[in-house]
Write a protein that holds these residues in place. Structure first.
Motif, short mmCIF file in Angstrom:
data_model
loop_
_atom_site.label_atom_id
_atom_site.label_comp_id
_atom_site.label_asym_id
_atom_site.label_seq_id
_atom_site.Cartn_x
_atom_site.Cartn_y
_atom_site.Cartn_z
N MET A 3 -58.08 33.84 38.79
CA MET A 3 -58.87 32.63 38.54
C MET A 3 -58.13 31.67 37.63
SD MET A 3 -62.59 34.40 38.08
CE MET A 3 -63.15 35.61 39.28
N GLY A 4 -56.88 31.43 37.93
CA GLY A 4 -56.09 30.49 37.14
C GLY A 4 -55.76 29.24 37.93
N CYS A 5 -55.23 28.27 37.24
CA CYS A 5 -54.80 27.02 37.86
C CYS A 5 -53.28 26.98 37.92
CB CYS A 5 -55.32 25.82 37.07
SG CYS A 5 -57.12 25.69 37.04
N GLU A 6 -52.77 26.33 38.93
CA GLU A 6 -51.34 26.16 39.06
C GLU A 6 -50.83 25.17 38.01
OE1 GLU A 6 -49.30 27.82 41.00
OE2 GLU A 6 -50.99 29.00 41.76
N PRO A 40 -61.39 22.72 38.60
CA PRO A 40 -62.77 22.76 38.10
C PRO A 40 -63.58 23.92 38.66
CG PRO A 40 -62.17 20.52 38.67
CD PRO A 40 -61.07 21.39 39.17
N LYS A 41 -63.36 24.26 39.94
CA LYS A 41 -64.06 25.38 40.54
C LYS A 41 -63.60 26.70 39.90
CE LYS A 41 -64.43 25.18 44.98
NZ LYS A 41 -64.07 25.28 46.42
N MET A 42 -62.31 26.84 39.66
CA MET A 42 -61.79 28.04 39.01
C MET A 42 -62.33 28.18 37.59
SD MET A 42 -59.94 29.91 40.93
CE MET A 42 -59.11 29.87 42.51
N PHE A 43 -62.50 27.06 36.92
CA PHE A 43 -63.04 27.10 35.55
C PHE A 43 -64.48 27.60 35.56
CE2 PHE A 43 -65.09 24.69 31.96
CZ PHE A 43 -64.59 25.52 30.96
N LEU A 44 -65.25 27.22 36.56
CA LEU A 44 -66.63 27.69 36.68
C LEU A 44 -66.66 29.20 36.91
CD1 LEU A 44 -69.61 26.85 36.78
CD2 LEU A 44 -69.34 26.51 39.25
N TYR A 45 -65.78 29.68 37.80
CA TYR A 45 -65.70 31.12 38.04
C TYR A 45 -65.29 31.86 36.76
CZ TYR A 45 -65.80 29.92 43.02
OH TYR A 45 -66.16 29.44 44.25
N PHE A 46 -64.34 31.27 36.04
CA PHE A 46 -63.89 31.88 34.78
C PHE A 46 -65.03 32.02 33.79
CE2 PHE A 46 -62.59 31.09 30.39
CZ PHE A 46 -61.71 32.14 30.16
N CYS A 55 -51.67 13.26 34.39
CA CYS A 55 -52.55 13.39 35.55
C CYS A 55 -53.45 14.60 35.39
CB CYS A 55 -51.71 13.54 36.83
SG CYS A 55 -50.62 12.14 37.17
N GLN A 56 -54.58 14.55 36.07
CA GLN A 56 -55.51 15.67 36.02
C GLN A 56 -54.97 16.85 36.83
OE1 GLN A 56 -58.36 15.82 34.17
NE2 GLN A 56 -57.76 13.82 33.37
N LYS A 57 -55.48 18.05 36.50
CA LYS A 57 -55.08 19.24 37.25
C LYS A 57 -55.58 19.13 38.69
CE LYS A 57 -53.62 22.45 33.98
NZ LYS A 57 -52.78 23.64 34.07
N GLY A 58 -55.20 20.11 39.53
CA GLY A 58 -55.57 20.09 40.95
C GLY A 58 -57.07 20.11 41.17
N ASN A 59 -57.48 19.83 42.41
CA ASN A 59 -58.90 19.75 42.75
C ASN A 59 -59.59 21.11 42.65
OD1 ASN A 59 -58.64 17.01 43.31
ND2 ASN A 59 -58.07 17.39 45.46
N ILE A 78 -58.21 28.18 27.44
CA ILE A 78 -59.05 27.35 28.30
C ILE A 78 -58.50 25.93 28.38
CG2 ILE A 78 -61.36 26.34 28.50
CD1 ILE A 78 -62.50 28.87 27.29
N GLU A 79 -58.05 25.39 27.26
CA GLU A 79 -57.51 24.03 27.26
C GLU A 79 -56.27 23.92 28.14
OE1 GLU A 79 -56.92 22.39 23.34
OE2 GLU A 79 -58.68 23.45 22.58
N GLN A 80 -55.34 24.85 27.98
CA GLN A 80 -54.06 24.76 28.69
C GLN A 80 -54.16 25.22 30.14
OE1 GLN A 80 -51.33 23.37 27.56
NE2 GLN A 80 -52.16 22.97 25.53
N GLN A 81 -55.00 26.22 30.38
CA GLN A 81 -55.08 26.77 31.74
C GLN A 81 -55.92 25.90 32.66
OE1 GLN A 81 -54.03 29.29 34.68
NE2 GLN A 81 -53.41 29.59 32.57
N TYR A 82 -57.02 25.37 32.16
CA TYR A 82 -57.96 24.64 33.01
C TYR A 82 -58.03 23.15 32.68
CZ TYR A 82 -59.36 29.41 34.04
OH TYR A 82 -59.35 30.73 34.40
N GLY A 83 -57.19 22.68 31.76
CA GLY A 83 -57.14 21.26 31.45
C GLY A 83 -58.40 20.73 30.80
N GLN A 84 -59.14 21.57 30.08
CA GLN A 84 -60.38 21.14 29.42
C GLN A 84 -60.07 20.59 28.02
OE1 GLN A 84 -63.27 21.16 31.11
NE2 GLN A 84 -62.13 22.01 32.85
N THR A 85 -60.95 19.76 27.53
CA THR A 85 -60.78 19.20 26.19
C THR A 85 -61.20 20.23 25.14
OG1 THR A 85 -63.01 18.28 26.14
CG2 THR A 85 -61.27 16.89 27.08
#
Length: 710
Positions: A443-446, A546-552, A539-543, A378-385
């Protein structure tokens, strides 16, 4: 005279009856007092055991929540963290046989109390390296540290740097090399977790058997269910504690927090991981105190006075035959010991048991690996703390697992599902759970745009080796190191590994508020006229992230619930597919196989696979590879989810084989009987095996390591 004599005889007869009534009244009152003391003693033990289950579940889940913190603090790869995580199972296996055999003959409550002390000692040992290995040092260019000396990030020539600054920097490196031995202190974390495993060993076998021995027979299953329910609450508090400690800086109380130039959102941030272990250790000590004051034996209920025989056997054994019966029992024990190998052969000759055992081993490999590295993913894929990740897992995922386990048991009871139905429910749960898990691939982030790693300095995707791509024409005049990791975010939305590699010529401010100017590489991407400034941090991940993280989160909760529904039916299938007299032996083999073949290796090879997706490794002060700083998001997603799904798919094939064998063996008459309320292999026995049936009912509430697998 005749009348008077009759009255006298009646009077004396009444007098002779009165003492009998008093004695019976006394016996009834003593029996009621004994029953009250028995119930009071077992309830005290039940409360103490529930608290111990909570304590061990809390410390185990807290370890899962601190894996990324330990990895960064000790600069070790994920594979080594996997070895640390598996050391708990190793410690448990070292003493499980001795404790199970000898513990039942000794003072069981005090052995549990001693186990709590050992468990707390191991928990304290895990935290000890923090107090002996010095302060945590993260990679930062001197200009971002509060200092009166101003140093240009891009060193055109070493003569620009004041001699005093170079000397101080070199002195710090030398001091770090002298303390380099501190990086091997992860061994103490491993040993502490090993001790935790040793201390946890007597809690389950001795605690559950103590309740089973001294509780009223119809209450035993309820009491054990209460213990397991409390154990589910432990991981929730464990992850919430991990969330709280991850927000606090690792050296809180030892350094001035205003001088820290990184935030909890930085990949180099390490939270106060050690603080939670101190709290968990204190809780373990408190949990063990009541057991030192509990008796070795409690008064048994009237229905269980003769524990050596069943209720029916005790009716036919008179006082004259007691000694003969004892000698007969010894002969039976010797005969049972001689039947060990035939029993083993009988057990492994049962195709349903073997196939279900294989399915469980492979599925637990999948689940243990997934749960162990879920915070990292979760930390690495979605940039969460780390703090937010642990909070989400503790507050959302674990309650879903607990509700799934409860739902599985409720479905089994309400619909009176037989063995074949339990196999179908377990298979359906696994199939739909892993099918939902398949959707997480979408449902991943680039990857974040990191110059020289995921994109080139000209804005195109990286095609060459990253070590060579880190240097470009825009930073060719700077004396930069490719091993540094001090990320800054350019005005163009691209992350640079360091201010030096971004070609920054000047800086303003200090600490977290540092701003870099005249960065030659920032202005070369797409729009040269854009501002060439940069700020501290990636820099923060793409816009869309956050939406993908919610779906996840939504799919993850549904998946956790679906997979958990099949846990109870699957375990009951295990109990019903074997002969009653082999049940305890079969459960022991099952638990041993899960620990050895899943609990120990799964975190290790999952960690090795995850390490292959690393793009940028950190470097230790005196050379050598440290912890990974940046992962390839796409590769991490395919490796993490792919390995989980492959193992899950293989386990489904074994579950299908179990269902096929059961269908082949079951007859229509058996299915009709089971549908009418018979309880499968445990329920179709004659009345003389009632004690096996009650034991089966009790054991169905226990799922090995349920609280630590959440």
């Amino acid at each position: 005279m005749e009348i008077s004599s009759k009255e006298n005889t009646q009077f004396f007869s009444n007098n002779t009856i009165l003492p009998v009534d008093r004695s019976s009244f006394k016996s009834e009152s003593s029996a009621s007092k004994e029953k009250q003391s028995c119930c009071g003693g077992i309830k005290i033990f039940l409360g103490a055991l529930s608290f111990v289950y909570f304590a061990k579940a809390l410390s185990g889940s807290y370890l899962k929540s601190t894996i990324t913190q330990i990895e960064r603090r000790f600069d070790i790869p994920s594979s080594l963290v996997g070895v640390i995580d598996g050391s708990f199972e190793i410690g448990n296996l070292l003493v499980i046989i001795l404790v199970s055999y000898f513990g039942a003959k000794l003072h069981r409550p005090r052995i549990i109390g001693a186990g709590c002390l050992i468990m707390s000692a191991g928990t304290f040992l895990i935290a000890m390296p923090q107090f002996f290995m010095g302060r945590y040092r993260y990679e930062r260019f001197p200009s971002t540290i509060n200092s009166t000396v101003s140093i240009s990030p891009c060193l055109q020539d070493k003569s620009q740097t004041p001699l005093s600054a170079l000397e101080k920097s070199q002195a710090k490196i030398n001091a770090g090399c002298e303390k380099e031995a501190g990086s091997s202190m992860w061994i103490y974390v491993l040993l502490g977790n090993l001790l935790r495993g040793i201390g946890e060993t007597p809690i389950q076998p001795l605690g559950i058997t103590y309740i089973d021995d001294y509780a009223i027979e119809e209450n035993a299953a309820l009491y054990i269910g209460c213990v397991q329910t409390v154990a589910i609450i432990g991981p929730i508090f464990g992850f919430l504690l991990g969330s709280l400690c991850a927000k606090l800086y690792v050296d809180i109380g030892f350094v001035d927090l205003d001088s820290i130039t990184i935030t909890h959102k930085d990949v180099q941030w390490v939270g106060a991981w050690w603080l939670g272990y101190l709290i968990a250790g204190v809780i373990s000590v408190l949990a063990g105190i009541p057991f030192w004051f509990l008796p070795k034996h409690l008064p048994k209920p009237e229905s269980r006075k003769d524990s050596s025989t069943s209720s029916e056997q005790s009716k036919f054994i008179t006082e004259d035959n007691k000694e003969q019966h004892k000698s007969y029992q010894q002969q039976v024990k010797i005969a049972e010991m001689a039947k060990f190998l035939p029993s083993l052969k009988n057990l492994f000759g049962n195709p349903v048991y073997i196939l279900y055992l294989c399915a469980s081993i492979i599925q637990f490999n999948s689940l243990i690996g997934m749960v162990t590295y879920k915070p990292k993913y979760i930390e690495q894929q979605y940039g969460q703390t780390s703090s937010k990740t642990n909070f989400v897992i503790g507050l959302i995922n674990i309650p879903a697992v607990a509700f799934g386990i409860f739902s599985g048991g409720l479905i089994m009871k309400k619909f009176r599902i037989n063995v074949l139905g339990a196999a179908k429910l377990s298979l359906g749960s696994s199939f739909f759970g892993y099918l939902l898990l398949l959707s997480l691939f979408a449902m991943g982030c680039e990857n974040s745009d990191v110059a020289g790693l995921t994109v080139s300095y000209h804005g195109t995707k990286r095609t060459t080796d990253y070590e060579q791509a880190l240097f470009s024409e825009c930073n060719s005049g700077c004396s930069c190191s490719k091993n540094d990791w001090d990320p800054i975010c350019g005005a163009n939305g691209v992350t640079y590994i360091s201010a030096c590699l971004a070609g920054c010529q000047a800086s303003n401010g200090s600490g977290k508020n540092t701003v870099f100017f005249n960065c030659s590489c920032v202005g070369t991407l797409e729009s040269p006229s854009r501002s060439s400034s940069a700020v501290v941090g990636p820099c923060q991940k793409g816009n869309e992230c956050p939406k993908m993280f919610l779906y996840f989160l939504v799919i993850s909760v549904i998946t956790s619930y679906t997979l958990s529904v099949g846990g109870t039916p699957g375990y009951i299938l295990l109990l019903r597919c074997i002969k009653p007299h082999l049940k305890s032996f079969a459960l022991g083999i099952y638990t041993l196989a899960i620990r050895v073949l899943a609990g120990i290796p799964a975190p290790v090879y999952f960690g090795v696979a995850i390490d292959t997706t690393c793009l940028k490794w950190g470097s230790k002060r005196c050379g050598g590879r440290g912890a990974c700083r940046l992962y390839n998001s796409s590769a991490l997603r395919y490796v993490y989810l792919g390995l989980t799904l492959v193992l899950g798919t293989v386990s489904i094939f074994f579950s299908v084989a179990v269902l096929w064998v059961l269908r082949k063996r079951s007859s229509p008459q058996d299915e009709t009987l089971s549908a009418n309320g018979e309880r499968g292999a445990c329920g179709t026995k004659s009345r003389k095996d009632n004690f096996f049936n009650s034991d089966c009912l009790i054991q169905t509430t226990y799922w090995p390591e349920k609280e630590t697998r959440l």
